[in-house]
Design an enzyme around this catalytic site. Structure first.
Site, PDB file in Angstrom:
ATOM      1  N   GLY A 129       0.831  -1.213   0.000  1.00 22.60           N
ATOM      2  CA  GLY A 129       0.000   0.000   0.000  1.00 22.60           C
ATOM      3  C   GLY A 129       0.854   1.246   0.000  1.00 22.60           C
ATOM      4  N   TYR A 130       1.437   1.551  -1.140  1.00 25.26           N
ATOM      5  CA  TYR A 130       2.240   2.784  -1.279  1.00 25.26           C
ATOM      6  C   TYR A 130       1.437   3.839  -2.061  1.00 25.26           C
ATOM      7  CZ  TYR A 130       6.947   1.302   0.345  1.00 25.26           C
ATOM      8  OH  TYR A 130       8.036   0.930   1.096  1.00 25.26           O
ATOM      9  N   GLU A 247      12.546  -3.768  -4.208  1.00 25.35           N
ATOM     10  CA  GLU A 247      11.503  -3.931  -5.224  1.00 25.35           C
ATOM     11  C   GLU A 247      12.109  -3.827  -6.619  1.00 25.35           C
ATOM     12  OE1 GLU A 247       8.281  -1.113  -4.976  1.00 25.35           O
ATOM     13  OE2 GLU A 247       7.166  -2.106  -6.586  1.00 25.35           O
ATOM     14  N   SER A 387       8.216   4.576 -12.060  1.00 21.63           N
ATOM     15  CA  SER A 387       8.247   4.681 -13.535  1.00 21.63           C
ATOM     16  C   SER A 387       9.689   4.840 -14.032  1.00 21.63           C
ATOM     17  CB  SER A 387       7.389   5.872 -13.996  1.00 21.63           C
ATOM     18  OG  SER A 387       8.116   7.065 -13.817  1.00 21.63           O
ATOM     19  N   ASN A 388       9.884   4.497 -15.307  1.00 19.93           N
ATOM     20  CA  ASN A 388      11.245   4.550 -15.854  1.00 19.93           C
ATOM     21  C   ASN A 388      11.795   5.980 -15.913  1.00 19.93           C
ATOM     22  OD1 ASN A 388      10.853   1.838 -16.054  1.00 19.93           O
ATOM     23  ND2 ASN A 388      11.685   1.657 -18.118  1.00 19.93           N
ATOM     24  N   GLU A 389      10.883   6.962 -16.049  1.00 22.48           N
ATOM     25  CA  GLU A 389      11.353   8.352 -16.032  1.00 22.48           C
ATOM     26  C   GLU A 389      11.942   8.677 -14.650  1.00 22.48           C
ATOM     27  OE1 GLU A 389       8.334   7.447 -17.202  1.00 22.48           O
ATOM     28  OE2 GLU A 389       8.750   7.756 -19.324  1.00 22.48           O
TER      29      GLU A 389
END
Ligand SMILES: Cc1cc2nc3c(=O)[nH]c(=O)nc-3n(C[C@H](O)[C@H](O)[C@H](O)COP(=O)(O)OP(=O)(O)OC[C@H]3O[C@@H](n4cnc5c(N)ncnc54)[C@H](O)[C@@H]3O)c2cc1C
Length: 402
Positions: A129-130, A247, A387-389
């Site tokens: 739950g983030y 993660e 995300s990759n950004e």
């Protein structure tokens, strides 16, 4: 770092291969073959998890004092590769991979004693739950509130994109315990023990591939004991960042990528291109597979280096961001090429035929059944786990000093 296989490693590999092949049931193989997302259908994933647990291998990255098998980084990589090559189901790993290492590092002895064995056995299934609506990349802006009331906190708010919350019995959660100072300073990390408690509602979000993988979770006056804090109140950001490195870095992409590319090559050998030749004999298509394979081999080396860092008690740091970016991009490329290889057979929506245990026949060849849902699912791989950004921003800051 010497990563070449010794006679002992080869023996280990052969033992793993034999055990995995002997332990995989047809039902598990079927479930793995039909997996379209990062995790297999839950029941099948847990069957495999319990099979691993019976052997003491359910938490392969954990140290022996907490119930891990004590494998070297290379043995761990061999095991992961053998699982991917044999096509084992992929169970939900939030417990083993995320909250477990956090509890080992920040948890009290009581928390470790209570939770770690339940993660190992599969008795507890954890979700993460983030993220919240409006707080994903900018996680520190999260608003789910936990207010102290005697020995409890009372939680109100909502979490979103919660993977497999419908199957979890526990959630590790970031909550706001203070609005003073910088936003990072008012966050706490708490364990929600009873996911069926009054005030918790789990609403499904169906993906564009048609699967129920993610959810929105609502909390309305949910009571959680203050003893469930991990680390100190308002110091949850430190715990959260530690977990994110696991993660992003604790999971090797390359074994799965090698298996995906082997599958792609088999499909390209069975399919024909526009002029009737086998697709694998089409130079253009073959070159694209080869490029993906070279990228995977380069990634494999970086991942093995990171495993060595973890084994020596260090976190992989910015390398975990690099692996996440490259792993997710190659994953998308492999699934795009697979969908392209099966051509128009990718298009029928075959949710019923690709459900484990279904007796509905596939339209077109069997190997086309999962091509499009996998391709659609993997679009999310450059978004989830940060995300990759955002990963590129981390690399720019930590590695390039920008
Ligand atoms: C399939 C799936 C499963 C997930 N599972 C979970 C889960 O189990 N638990 C959980 O807590 N969360 C989960 N997430 C949430 C995930 O972590 C977030 O979606 C992710 O962090 C992005 O946040 P966002 O969706 O709010 O997008 P935003 O943060 O709103 O981003 C939108 C776009 O803007 C870009 N962007 C944002 N900020 C910057 C910046 N500073 N610089 C450059 N570009 C920027 C992003 O890269 C993205 O392209 C999951 C998401 C998906 C898609």
């Amino acid at each position: 770092m010497d990563l070449s296989l010794t006679a002992e490693d080869l023996k280990f590999r052969d033992e793993m291969r034999a055990w995995i092949n002997a332990s995989l049931t047809d039902e598990m193989k079927d479930g793995a073959r039909l997996t379209t997302g990062p995790f297999s259908e839950h029941a099948v994933g847990m069957q495999w998890f319990r099979t691993l647990a019976s052997k003491g291998w359910s938490a392969p990255t954990w140290p022996p004092e907490h119930g891990g098998p004590g494998w070297s980084p290379l043995q761990l990589y061999i095991f992961t590769s053998e699982c991917a090559a044999a096509g084992t189901p992929v169970p939900l790993v939030m417990g083993v991979q995320m909250v477990g290492p956090v509890l080992m590092h920040f948890g009290t002895p009581q928390q470790q004693e209570h939770y770690l064995p339940r993660i190992l056995s599969g008795e507890d299934v954890w979700c993460q739950g983030y993220s919240e609506p409006g707080s994903g990349s900018d996680l520190a802006s999260l608003k789910t509130r936990a207010v102290r009331d005697g020995d409890d906190y009372i939680i109100n708010g909502s979490k979103i994109w919660t993977t497999f919350a419908q199957h979890a019995n526990r959630m590790f959660c970031l909550v706001r315990t203070s609005t003073e100072g910088k936003s990072q300073e008012g966050i706490s990390f708490i364990l929600i023990d009873d996911f069926d408690a009054p005030g918790i509602t789990v609403n499904p979000i169906i993906t564009m591939a048609g699967d129920h993988e993610v959810n929105q979770v609502f909390f309305e006056d949910v009571r959680v004991p203050a003893a469930n804090l991990v680390g100190k109140e308002n110091d949850g950001w430190t715990v959260a960042k530690y977990l994110l490195e696991f993660e992003r870095g604790g999971n090797s992409y390359s074994p799965g990528l090698h298996a995906a590319l082997a599958n792609l090559k088999a499909i390209a050998a069975a399919e024909r291109n526009g002029d009737g030749r086998r697709l694998i004999d089409d130079e253009g298509f073959r070159n694209r597979i080869a490029a993906a394979e070279c990228d995977t081999l380069a990634l494999e080396i970086v991942e093995k280096q990171a495993l060595c860092e973890l084994a020596e008690g260090r976190t992989p740091g910015a390398a975990s961001s690099m692996m996440k970016v490259r792993g997710s991009e190659i994953l998308q490329l492999a699934s795009e090429l697979t969908a392209e290889a099966v051509a128009y057979h990718a298009w029928p929506d075959q949710k019923a035929a690709r459900t484990p245990g279904s007796n509905i026949a596939a339209v077109g060849p069997e190997h086309a059944l999962t091509a499009l849902p996998r391709h659609l699912n993997h679009r999310a791989s450059t978004i989830y786990a940060g995300s990759n950004e955002i990963q590129r921003n981390i690399i720019a800051k930590l590695v390039l000093g920008l």
